[in-house]
Design an enzyme around this catalytic site. Structure first.
Site, PDB file in Angstrom:
ATOM      1  N   CYS A  63       1.454  -2.246  15.873  1.00 44.05           N
ATOM      2  CA  CYS A  63       1.438  -1.964  14.431  1.00 44.05           C
ATOM      3  C   CYS A  63       0.795  -3.118  13.658  1.00 44.05           C
ATOM      4  O   CYS A  63       1.207  -4.272  13.809  1.00 44.05           O
ATOM      5  CB  CYS A  63       2.861  -1.746  13.950  1.00 44.05           C
ATOM      6  SG  CYS A  63       2.997  -1.577  12.161  1.00 44.05           S
TER       7      CYS A  63
ATOM      8  N   CYS B  54       6.443  -4.821  15.945  1.00 42.32           N
ATOM      9  CA  CYS B  54       6.032  -3.868  16.972  1.00 42.32           C
ATOM     10  C   CYS B  54       4.570  -4.162  17.311  1.00 42.32           C
ATOM     11  O   CYS B  54       3.751  -4.347  16.417  1.00 42.32           O
ATOM     12  CB  CYS B  54       6.214  -2.442  16.472  1.00 42.32           C
ATOM     13  SG  CYS B  54       7.893  -2.173  15.874  1.00 42.32           S
TER      14      CYS B  54
ATOM     15  N   CYS C  58       3.393   8.640   1.553  1.00 39.18           N
ATOM     16  CA  CYS C  58       3.912   7.674   2.506  1.00 39.18           C
ATOM     17  C   CYS C  58       4.197   6.383   1.733  1.00 39.18           C
ATOM     18  O   CYS C  58       3.285   5.731   1.225  1.00 39.18           O
ATOM     19  CB  CYS C  58       2.863   7.471   3.600  1.00 39.18           C
ATOM     20  SG  CYS C  58       3.388   6.356   4.886  1.00 39.18           S
TER      21      CYS C  58
ATOM     22  N   CYS D  36       6.542  -7.022   7.088  1.00 41.36           N
ATOM     23  CA  CYS D  36       7.655  -6.436   7.841  1.00 41.36           C
ATOM     24  C   CYS D  36       8.424  -7.533   8.562  1.00 41.36           C
ATOM     25  O   CYS D  36       7.840  -8.512   9.018  1.00 41.36           O
ATOM     26  CB  CYS D  36       7.150  -5.412   8.861  1.00 41.36           C
ATOM     27  SG  CYS D  36       8.493  -4.472   9.633  1.00 41.36           S
TER      28      CYS D  36
ATOM     29  N   GLU E 172       0.814  -1.211   0.000  1.00 48.61           N
ATOM     30  CA  GLU E 172       0.000   0.000   0.000  1.00 48.61           C
ATOM     31  C   GLU E 172       0.849   1.263   0.000  1.00 48.61           C
ATOM     32  O   GLU E 172       1.968   1.268   0.486  1.00 48.61           O
ATOM     33  CB  GLU E 172      -0.901   0.011   1.244  1.00 48.61           C
ATOM     34  CG  GLU E 172      -1.895  -1.134   1.216  1.00 48.61           C
ATOM     35  CD  GLU E 172      -2.836  -1.174   2.414  1.00 48.61           C
ATOM     36  OE1 GLU E 172      -4.031  -1.357   2.194  1.00 48.61           O
ATOM     37  OE2 GLU E 172      -2.371  -1.027   3.563  1.00 48.61           O
TER      38      GLU E 172
END
Ligand code: SAH
Ligand code: SF4
Length: 408
Positions: free
Chosen positions: A143, A140, A129, A136, A116
Site C-alpha cells: 500500500c 501494509c 472513498c 497511516c 485525498e
C-alpha cells in the site's frame, strides 16, 4: 516512568480546531455541542437549542457555507452568527478526472496537511472513498499510503467535510427555499437519482485507529436531519484492529470490510504487519462476533492479488476453509494489485485471478474481481499518497521498523 502520550502512536486532536480569527468552525460538531457554543456566546438555552437545530439542518441538509441564506433565522441574527462562527470545508488543492469517470481531489486541512478523496461513479450507484487519517499508522507492504508516516488523525469536520465537498462538486444539494415548502416538490429532497449513494472508509488511513472521530463523523452522515445516508450504504474497511471491531459494530453499525489479503501467518505477517499483533484466528473470531453481521449484511473480505505471494490454489482453498470454519456470512472482494513507484510486488496474472475467483465461487462464496478504477490518476486502491517524496528501500525499512515498534 513512561511519559503519558509518548506510547500512543496516534495524536489526539481537539474537537474544535482554533482559527486565527477566533471564529469557531461548526462543521463536524454534534447538534448539542453547537447548542452549547451558542449558549456560551450569549443565547438563552431554549434559543440556543432552536438555533442549533436550524443551523444543523442548513449545514447538512442544504449544504450552505455561510449564515446569510438561512432564511428562517432572523436577519439581524445572521451577522451575529457570522462574527462568531464559520462553516468550513477542507480546501480543494487539485481536482482530477480519470478517463473512466473516477474523480480524485487533493484536499488540505486548515493547518496545511494534504489528503485525498476519490469518487467512483457506476451505472447504478456512486461511491465516495473517504480518508480517515493523513498518512497511516500502519505499513501494509503493498500500500502506497503505508509508505507515509502518520501525520495526524482527521477531525470529524474534516471527515464529514469530504462528503460535503463531494456533494458541492456534484451539485447535489436541494435547491428550494426551506421557508417556502409549498414551492418545491418532495422529490427534490429524496436521495433518488443522486450520484453520491455510498460511502466507503477506504481512503488514506486506518479508520479504527481514529475511532472516535470516524464515529462522530459517520453519525453526522447518518443523521436523519442531515445527510441522512443509511448505515447500509456505508462500509468501513479495517486492516484488522481487533480490539475496536466490536465497538465499531455497536457504536457505528455500518457494514464491515476486512483487509485479509493472506491466509497463513507467514504471509500475512509480511504483507499486513498488524497481523503480528492481532493474528488471523483472532481477527476472524472478531468478525464472527461482529454485531449486526448476517447473511443479509455480509462482511466483505478484501484480498489483494499479489503474484507468487498469496494467489495459489492452496491459498484459495484455505480461504474457503477459514471462512466456513468461523461460519462467517462472507463475500470476498478480489482486488488486482495496483502498482505504485517502487512497490515490491506485481499483480497476479488475469488467468490466476480468474481461477482464484472460480475456486471460491465453486465453494458457494461470492468472490467478484474488483475492476481497478482511476489508475491513470493514481486514484485506485492503495495508490493514495500525498507529499510524494520517493524513499529509498533502506529509508522505507527504517520507517516500517519504527511503525512496527510503535505498535508493540
Ligand atoms: N486502512 C484500511 C482502509 C484503506 S485501504 C484498510 O487497510 O482496510 C482500502 C483497501 O485497499 C484495503 O483493503 C487495502 O488493503 C487495499 N489496498 C491497499 N493498497 C493496495 C494496492 N496497491 N492495490 C490494491 N489494493 C490495495
Ligand atoms: Fe494503512 Fe490500510 Fe494502507 Fe494498510 S492498507 S497501510 S492500514 S491505509
Amino acid at each position: 516512568m513512561p511519559i503519558p502520550g509518548q506510547l500512543d502512536p496516534v495524536p489526539v486532536p481537539r474537537d474544535i480546531t482554533p482559527r486565527a480569527d477566533g471564529r469557531v468552525d461548526l462543521l463536524g460538531l454534534p447538534r448539542p455541542r453547537i447548542a452549547e457554543l451558542f449558549a456560551s456566546a450569549g443565547l438563552d438555552t431554549k434559543q440556543a437549542r432552536l438555533r442549533a437545530k436550524q443551523v444543523f439542518h442548513w449545514l447538512y441538509h442544504r449544504g450552505v457555507t455561510d449564515f446569510e441564506p438561512m432564511t428562517d433565522i432572523a436577519k439581524t441574527m445572521r451577522p451575529w452568527l457570522g462574527e462568531r462562527f464559520v462553516i468550513g470545508r477542507p480546501e480543494v488543492i487539485e481536482a482530477q478526472h480519470s478517463t473512466d469517470g473516477t474523480r480524485k481531489w487533493l484536499l488540505r486541512t486548515a493547518d496545511d496537511h494534504d489528503f485525498e478523496m476519490v469518487f467512483i461513479p457506476d451505472a447504478d450507484r456512486g461511491t465516495l472513498c473517504v480518508s480517515s487519517q493523513v498518512g497511516c499508522t500502519l505499513n501494509c507492504r503493498f500500500c502506497h499510503t503505508g509508505t507515509m508516516r502518520l501525520v495526524r488523525n482527521l477531525t470529524p469536520g474534516e471527515i464529514v467535510g469530504q462528503v460535503m465537498l463531494a456533494r458541492d462538486a456534484l451539485g447535489e444539494w436541494p435547491k428550494g427555499r426551506m421557508d417556502l415548502p409549498d414551492d418545491e416538490s418532495e422529490a427534490e429532497y429524496t436521495a433518488d437519482g443522486r450520484l453520491l449513494t455510498n460511502i466507503v472508509m477506504m481512503g488514506m488511513g486506518e479508520p479504527l485507529y481514529n475511532f472516535d472521530n470516524v464515529r462522530d463523523a459517520l453519525k453526522l452522515v447518518m443523521d436523519g436531519d442531515g445527510l441522512a445516508l443509511s448505515k447500509r450504504r456505508i462500509t468501513l474497511s479495517t486492516s484488522g484492529v481487533v480490539p475496536m471491531m466490536e465497538r465499531c459494530g455497536q457504536e457505528i453499525g455500518v457494514n464491515l470490510a476486512v483487509s485479509l489479503h493472506a491466509v497463513t501467518k507467514e504471509v500475512r505477517d509480511e504483507i499486513v504487519p498488524i497481523n503480528k499483533k492481532f493474528g488471523i484466528e483472532q481477527l476472524l473470531q472478531a468478525c464472527a462476533d461482529y454485531p449486526g453481521a448476517s447473511n443479509a449484511r455480509r462482511i466483505t473480505f478484501e484480498y489483494v492479488m499479489l503474484k507468487d505471494k498469496n494467489d495459489t490454489d492452496a491459498d484459495a482453498h484455505e480461504l474457503v476453509r477459514l471462512l466456513k470454519h468461523y461460519k462467517l456470512p462472507a463475500k470476498v472482494n478480489l482486488i488486482p494489485f495496483n502498482p505504485w513507484p517502487g512497490a515490491p510486488y506485481e499483480c497476479s496474472t488475469p488467468e490466476r485471478v480468474k481461477r482464484f475467483s472460480d475456486l471460491i465461487f465453486e465453494a458457494g462464496i461470492s468472490a467478484p474481481v474488483r475492476t481497478p478504477r482511476g489508475r491513470d490518476i493514481d486514484a485506485a486502491c492503495g495508490q493514495l499518497k500525498t507529499a510524494a517524496e520517493k524513499k529509498s528501500r533502506a529509508e522505507l525499512e527504517r520507517l516500517y521498523a519504527e511503525k512496527e515498534a510503535a505498535l508493540r
